[in-house]
Design an enzyme around this catalytic site. Structure first.
Site, short mmCIF file in Angstrom:
data_model
loop_
_atom_site.label_atom_id
_atom_site.label_comp_id
_atom_site.label_asym_id
_atom_site.label_seq_id
_atom_site.Cartn_x
_atom_site.Cartn_y
_atom_site.Cartn_z
N HIS A 1 -7.16 47.36 29.79
CA HIS A 1 -6.45 47.98 30.91
C HIS A 1 -7.45 48.55 31.91
O HIS A 1 -8.63 48.70 31.62
CB HIS A 1 -5.53 49.10 30.41
N HIS B 1 -12.73 50.29 35.98
CA HIS B 1 -13.42 49.50 34.96
C HIS B 1 -12.43 49.18 33.84
O HIS B 1 -11.33 49.73 33.79
CB HIS B 1 -14.60 50.29 34.38
N THR C 1 -12.77 49.07 29.62
CA THR C 1 -13.61 49.26 28.45
C THR C 1 -13.41 48.08 27.51
O THR C 1 -12.28 47.72 27.19
CB THR C 1 -13.25 50.58 27.73
#
Length: 157
Positions: free
Chosen positions: A122, A48, A50
């Site tokens: 990232h 994922h 953020t």
């Protein structure tokens, strides 16, 4: 500002917003990590990025109905050091879309917080890289595609 431990002791509300990638993309990222021998690589379902990590609850937040963003720009391997001395391998995303989405949500939520001086989009590849060398490049055959954005309360556990 309260530490995260103090924040969790008081059970204050907070908000977390992140994006997930398509299954093909996620599987290819993990397969590339394994082919490079990266230790402790994350599972495909855990990949994922953020967008928001706020210790205050978001008052104005609408999940986009459709997210189908193909990530442009370079994917740059880098290491973040944790406060406990671990080396975390990440794939920096050099695409303005992430910063724009971060600013859009922060701007609509004037009380939202962010604990870091800069927003660096990232994908975490390994939470414990150890002494393994940082790859010089990370190439994917398939386009990296954001498929969904989600919002949840901060989890103090």
């Amino acid at each position: 500002m309260k530490t995260f431990s103090q924040f969790c002791e008081n059970k204050q509300g907070g908000s977390y917003v992140a994006v997930k990638y398509g299954n093909v993309c996620s599987n290819e990222i993990v397969a590339t990590c394994r082919a490079l021998g990266i230790p402790n690589s994350v599972m495909p379902e855990d990949l994922h990025t953020t967008i928001i990590y706020s210790r205050t609850e978001l008052t104005k937040y609408n999940v986009p109905r459709n997210v189908n963003h193909v990530v442009s720009g370079e994917l740059t391997p880098a290491v973040f050091e944790t406060s406990k001395g671990k080396r975390v391998l990440v794939l920096k995303l050099n695409d303005e879309w992430f910063g724009q989405r971060h600013e859009e949500i922060m701007g609509a939520n004037k009380r939202a917080t962010y604990d870091f001086p800069d927003f660096v989009p990232h994908i975490t590849l390994s939470y414990d890289l150890g002494d393994f060398p940082v790859p010089t490049e990370f190439v994917l055959e398939e386009p990296l595609t954001v498929v969904r954005e989600y919002h949840e309360e901060l989890d103090c556990d």
